[in-house]
Design a protein around this motif. Structure first.
Motif, mmCIF file in Angstrom:
data_model
loop_
_atom_site.group_PDB
_atom_site.id
_atom_site.type_symbol
_atom_site.label_atom_id
_atom_site.label_comp_id
_atom_site.label_asym_id
_atom_site.label_seq_id
_atom_site.Cartn_x
_atom_site.Cartn_y
_atom_site.Cartn_z
ATOM 1 N N SER A 1 0.836 -1.211 0.000
ATOM 2 C CA SER A 1 0.000 0.000 0.000
ATOM 3 C C SER A 1 0.867 1.257 0.000
ATOM 4 C CB SER A 1 -0.922 0.001 1.229
ATOM 5 O OG SER A 1 -1.762 -1.129 1.207
ATOM 6 N N LEU A 2 1.975 1.229 0.747
ATOM 7 C CA LEU A 2 2.873 2.374 0.794
ATOM 8 C C LEU A 2 3.501 2.632 -0.571
ATOM 9 C CD1 LEU A 2 4.319 4.522 2.484
ATOM 10 C CD2 LEU A 2 6.064 2.798 3.039
ATOM 11 N N ALA A 3 3.903 1.568 -1.279
ATOM 12 C CA ALA A 3 4.504 1.716 -2.605
ATOM 13 C C ALA A 3 3.500 2.306 -3.601
ATOM 14 C CB ALA A 3 5.009 0.359 -3.098
ATOM 15 N N ILE A 4 2.248 1.848 -3.546
ATOM 16 C CA ILE A 4 1.215 2.395 -4.457
ATOM 17 C C ILE A 4 0.956 3.863 -4.130
ATOM 18 C CG2 ILE A 4 -1.227 2.254 -5.071
ATOM 19 C CD1 ILE A 4 -1.030 -0.777 -4.770
ATOM 20 N N ALA A 5 0.924 4.185 -2.832
ATOM 21 C CA ALA A 5 0.684 5.585 -2.439
ATOM 22 C C ALA A 5 1.800 6.488 -2.947
ATOM 23 C CB ALA A 5 0.563 5.682 -0.921
ATOM 24 N N ILE A 6 3.049 6.035 -2.793
ATOM 25 C CA ILE A 6 4.194 6.823 -3.283
ATOM 26 C C ILE A 6 4.115 6.967 -4.800
ATOM 27 C CG2 ILE A 6 6.706 6.813 -3.548
ATOM 28 C CD1 ILE A 6 6.860 5.408 -0.819
ATOM 29 N N LEU A 7 3.758 5.889 -5.498
ATOM 30 C CA LEU A 7 3.663 5.911 -6.959
ATOM 31 C C LEU A 7 2.581 6.886 -7.424
ATOM 32 C CD1 LEU A 7 4.476 4.674 -9.729
ATOM 33 C CD2 LEU A 7 2.682 2.963 -9.362
ATOM 34 N N VAL A 8 1.390 6.840 -6.813
ATOM 35 C CA VAL A 8 0.292 7.747 -7.199
ATOM 36 C C VAL A 8 0.675 9.196 -6.923
ATOM 37 C CG1 VAL A 8 -2.082 8.410 -6.690
ATOM 38 C CG2 VAL A 8 -1.484 5.971 -6.916
ATOM 39 N N TRP A 9 1.278 9.424 -5.728
ATOM 40 C CA TRP A 9 1.695 10.795 -5.387
ATOM 41 C C TRP A 9 2.688 11.335 -6.417
ATOM 42 C CZ3 TRP A 9 6.746 12.234 -3.974
ATOM 43 C CH2 TRP A 9 6.891 13.545 -3.561
ATOM 44 N N PHE A 10 3.656 10.506 -6.812
ATOM 45 C CA PHE A 10 4.661 10.958 -7.780
ATOM 46 C C PHE A 10 4.052 11.136 -9.177
ATOM 47 C CE2 PHE A 10 7.890 10.056 -11.010
ATOM 48 C CZ PHE A 10 8.895 10.938 -10.644
ATOM 49 N N SER A 11 3.059 10.314 -9.533
ATOM 50 C CA SER A 11 2.529 10.304 -10.910
ATOM 51 C C SER A 11 1.540 11.427 -11.187
ATOM 52 C CB SER A 11 1.850 8.955 -11.202
ATOM 53 O OG SER A 11 2.762 7.885 -11.071
ATOM 54 N N ILE A 12 0.952 12.018 -10.134
ATOM 55 C CA ILE A 12 -0.059 13.060 -10.359
ATOM 56 C C ILE A 12 0.530 14.210 -11.178
ATOM 57 C CG2 ILE A 12 -1.420 14.862 -9.222
ATOM 58 C CD1 ILE A 12 -1.975 12.846 -6.981
ATOM 59 N N GLY A 13 1.709 14.672 -10.767
ATOM 60 C CA GLY A 13 2.353 15.770 -11.510
ATOM 61 C C GLY A 13 2.732 15.335 -12.922
ATOM 62 N N GLN A 14 3.183 14.084 -13.088
ATOM 63 C CA GLN A 14 3.564 13.583 -14.409
ATOM 64 C C GLN A 14 2.371 13.552 -15.358
ATOM 65 O OE1 GLN A 14 6.853 12.121 -15.286
ATOM 66 N NE2 GLN A 14 7.468 13.332 -13.486
ATOM 67 N N ILE A 15 1.213 13.126 -14.842
ATOM 68 C CA ILE A 15 0.013 13.065 -15.692
ATOM 69 C C ILE A 15 -0.461 14.471 -16.039
ATOM 70 C CG2 ILE A 15 -2.425 12.374 -15.722
ATOM 71 C CD1 ILE A 15 -1.624 9.947 -14.020
ATOM 72 N N SER A 16 -0.431 15.372 -15.058
ATOM 73 C CA SER A 16 -0.862 16.764 -15.304
ATOM 74 C C SER A 16 0.007 17.436 -16.355
ATOM 75 C CB SER A 16 -0.807 17.566 -13.998
ATOM 76 O OG SER A 16 -1.637 16.991 -13.026
ATOM 77 N N GLY A 17 1.285 17.103 -16.359
ATOM 78 C CA GLY A 17 2.183 17.711 -17.331
ATOM 79 C C GLY A 17 2.206 16.975 -18.656
ATOM 80 N N GLY A 18 1.381 15.964 -18.812
ATOM 81 C CA GLY A 18 1.313 15.215 -20.066
ATOM 82 C C GLY A 18 2.504 14.299 -20.298
ATOM 83 N N MET A 19 3.281 14.053 -19.256
ATOM 84 C CA MET A 19 4.471 13.199 -19.416
ATOM 85 C C MET A 19 4.178 11.731 -19.103
ATOM 86 S SD MET A 19 7.480 15.642 -17.837
ATOM 87 C CE MET A 19 6.596 15.933 -16.313
ATOM 88 N N LEU A 20 2.958 11.458 -18.641
ATOM 89 C CA LEU A 20 2.621 10.078 -18.263
ATOM 90 C C LEU A 20 1.176 9.800 -18.617
ATOM 91 C CD1 LEU A 20 3.515 7.454 -16.756
ATOM 92 C CD2 LEU A 20 2.576 8.477 -14.672
ATOM 93 N N GLN A 21 0.949 8.641 -19.218
ATOM 94 C CA GLN A 21 -0.403 8.247 -19.578
ATOM 95 C C GLN A 21 -1.073 7.521 -18.409
ATOM 96 O OE1 GLN A 21 0.831 5.967 -23.104
ATOM 97 N NE2 GLN A 21 -0.347 7.404 -24.373
ATOM 98 N N ILE A 22 -2.407 7.698 -18.340
ATOM 99 C CA ILE A 22 -3.163 7.072 -17.239
ATOM 100 C C ILE A 22 -3.072 5.553 -17.309
ATOM 101 C CG2 ILE A 22 -5.475 6.743 -16.289
ATOM 102 C CD1 ILE A 22 -6.120 9.591 -17.105
ATOM 103 N N GLY A 23 -3.090 5.004 -18.526
ATOM 104 C CA GLY A 23 -3.004 3.550 -18.689
ATOM 105 C C GLY A 23 -1.702 2.994 -18.142
ATOM 106 N N VAL A 24 -0.607 3.753 -18.303
ATOM 107 C CA VAL A 24 0.684 3.313 -17.772
ATOM 108 C C VAL A 24 0.627 3.269 -16.245
ATOM 109 C CG1 VAL A 24 3.131 3.874 -17.570
ATOM 110 C CG2 VAL A 24 1.962 4.149 -19.767
#
Length: 600
Positions: free
Chosen positions: A275-298
């Motif tokens: 659960s901690l790893a998923i939380a860290i991953l989601v927290w880090f990915s929010i900015g990546q998705i907002s900036g268009g650098m990461l796709q939601i499917g990934v």
């Protein structure tokens, strides 16, 4: 078998080994006959893992290319096509998972069958010197609990371990292909898990050694208590035995509680770190998705892979204690298998079809332990066809002499010769086939009277009947509805002591020995039957060397040779009349015996 040192049997304290290399080598040897099946199971594992790895990638493409990207659909590369492919991949994974479980289950059952046969074969051929210092519970645990643990290692652990390791490798590869950066972020918690496992693994293994030790003691205690229940009840010792059992069971209970606490750490910790790893991953990915650098499917694929990644880690945490338990059991079985080098070799030595029966002891010294000599410089000769009687006080070494003649132990000094050949050089099968022993403490097996007489040898019905007549057992056996096929319960509990003795006597006669041994054989027989038995002994002794150990000196009146033992030495020997004329040790024992009979 003959043993005068049952009191020496003690449970051996557990000593955890520093290395499990012996266990690993044994596992590899046990696996060798099933190499093809295990390889086939591993192929199934690879296919099942591939199905797991493909599923998130299919869903990632559906999300990013069709649901969000709005790409045009073409044949297989469409939502419907990918859905059908997802279903096909899932079905294939399930089918091969079933096949893998089937193969591994069969291998595990075959392995436990072969291993138990091997362990029991070793126990059958263990020298008495080993059995004297080893508790029966310890050996029972090897043949039951420990072999089952090794089987479980194959059926529940090894293939699952291979599956989990390959799946972890595949997940890491897939994650790196999608995004090396997110992979590093996802694995930030891994060092903490590794440290946790390393910290408690030694405690788990050490505790398992104690658990196995206590369960062996419990098995031995229960077996001994059941065998001696009549004595326990006669002397009202139920409370004392219950207290002893409560102490043993309490010690085992405390070790299992320690194991429960250790087990309770790994799986919850694995779930928490997931659960901690998923939380860290989601927290880090929010900015990546907002900036268009990461796709939601990934991101979806990564969260799925993290769950898949921690699932085998959680599974490994669950199975870690099982692995440690099985490795401890494997080491304990390996400890027993290493005794194969010292097992009795019944087929090796000089082949002798039929012994004449001349027995000679030349300056024999023997001790069960170190230099605590039981026999001291013992020498005598018993000629072919003679009846020799050993007399003396309890502990003088009489029964030990019988054990040595049967080849159960080897002397430290001197030598024992039969027909001029060292007893250690004669093939054990031939030696023991030529010697029949009637013990005071008769042991009968579950089965029938006939089976207890033949003990599996090809002995004709006529020989069995003749042996029953010669032993005076024919009368009471014929009174049973099934005759010689009458069932015998464990240890012959439903027969009287005298009846058990007579059947034992018939067993010895039926095997037509060259050397006949009676170790207090008339101790449990009434006076009338003793007279009949004495006549039977006289008949059987013709043409055979006969050795008699007796406290009742009246039973050895017809002996050709008396060997009087005292403190492990031959006090005197010779024909009875000559010894009486000497007025020595034998004459004194005979006077004391007659005075005792007159006084009673």
């Amino acid at each position: 078998m003959i043993s005068t040192r049952n009191s020496m049997k003690t449970a051996i304290s557990p000593r955890p080994k520093k290395s499990g290399s012996g266990a690993v080598k044994l596992l590899l040897r046990l696996s060798a006959p099933y190499t093809f099946q295990l390889i086939l199971a591993c192929v199934c594992v690879v296919i099942v893992n591939a199905a797991f790895l493909v599923q998130p990638l299919l869903l990632q493409r559906v999300i990013d290319h069709f649901l969000i990207g709005g790409a045009a659909e073409h044949g297989l590369d469409s939502i419907l096509g990918l859905a059908l492919l997802y279903l096909l991949v899932t079905a294939a994974g399930s089918g091969f998972a079933y096949l893998q479980a089937l193969i591994v289950g069969k291998v595990g059952q075959s392995l436990i069958h072969d291993l138990r046969v091997r362990v029991f074969g070793i126990i059958e051929r263990l020298p008495l010197s080993f059995l004297d210092r080893t508790s029966s519970g310890r050996l029972i645990t090897r043949a039951t609990n420990d072999t089952a643990e090794v089987s479980d290692l194959y059926t529940d652990v090894i293939i699952s371990l291979v599956k989990d390791v390959l799946l972890l490798i595949g997940i890491i590869y897939a994650m790196l292909m999608l995004s090396p950066q997110l992979t590093l972020v996802s694995f930030t918690v891994i060092p903490v898990i590794v440290f946790l496992v390393w910290f408690i693994k030694n405690k788990i293994k050490k505790n398992f050694f104690h658990m196995k030790h206590y369960i062996g003691q419990i098995n031995g205690f229960i077996a001994e208590s059941v065998a001696g229940m009549r004595v326990i009840q006669i002397f009202r010792a139920e409370k004392e035995k219950e207290e002893q059992f409560l102490k043993l069971n309490g010690d085992y209970f405390r070790t299992t509680l320690i194991q429960v606490r250790l087990n309770s750490i790994l799986k919850p910790a694995s779930d928490m770190f997931q659960s901690l790893a998923i939380a860290i991953l989601v927290w880090f990915s929010i900015g990546q998705i907002s900036g268009g650098m990461l796709q939601i499917g990934v991101l979806y694929a990564f969260t799925t892979y993290i769950r898949q990644f921690f699932a085998p880690i959680s599974d490994l945490a669950d199975k870690y204690t099982s692995i440690q338990s099985a490795l401890v059991s494997t080491e304990r079985i390996d400890e027993l298998i290493r005794e194969e080098e010292r097992l009795e070799q019944p087929e090796s030595g000089i082949a002798v079809e039929r012994l004449d029966g001349t027995i000679e002891f030349r300056h024999v010294w023997f001790a069960y332990k170190d230099t605590d000599w039981v026999l001291k410089d013992v020498s005598f000769v018993i000629r072919k066809g003679q009846t020799a009687a050993f007399i003396g006080e309890t502990g003088a070494g009489k029964t030990t002499i019988i054990s040595l003649i049967n080849g159960f132990y080897q002397v430290q000094k001197g030598e024992i010769l039969i027909d001029g050949v060292n007893v250690n050089d004669i093939r054990l099968d031939d030696l023991r086939r030529n010697i029949s022993v009637v013990l005071q403490d008769v042991f009968l097996f579950s089965g029938t009277i006939r089976e207890n007489i033949t003990l599996g040898d090809e002995i004709t019905e006529g020989t069995v009947q003749e042996a029953l007549r010669a032993s005076c057992a024919i009368e009471f056996v014929q009174d049973y509805p099934a005759g010689i096929n009458e069932p015998v319960t464990e240890r012959g509990a439903t027969l009287s002591a005298g009846q058990r003795q007579l059947i034992s006597f018939a067993r010895a006669i039926a095997h037509d020995p060259a050397i006949f041994v009676l170790d207090e054989a008339t101790a449990n027989i009434d006076t009338r039957t003793e007279k009949l038995i004495q006549q039977a002994i006289d008949n059987v002794a013709r043409g055979r060397t006969t050795l008699i150990i007796a406290h009742r000196l009246s039973t050895i009146a017809g002996a050709d040779l008396i060997i009087a033992m005292k403190n492990g030495r031959v006090a005197e020997s010779g024909p009875p009349r000559r010894l009486l004329e000497r007025e020595g040790y034998y004459a004194r024992l005979l006077r004391e015996s007659r005075a005792h009979v007159a006084g009673s």
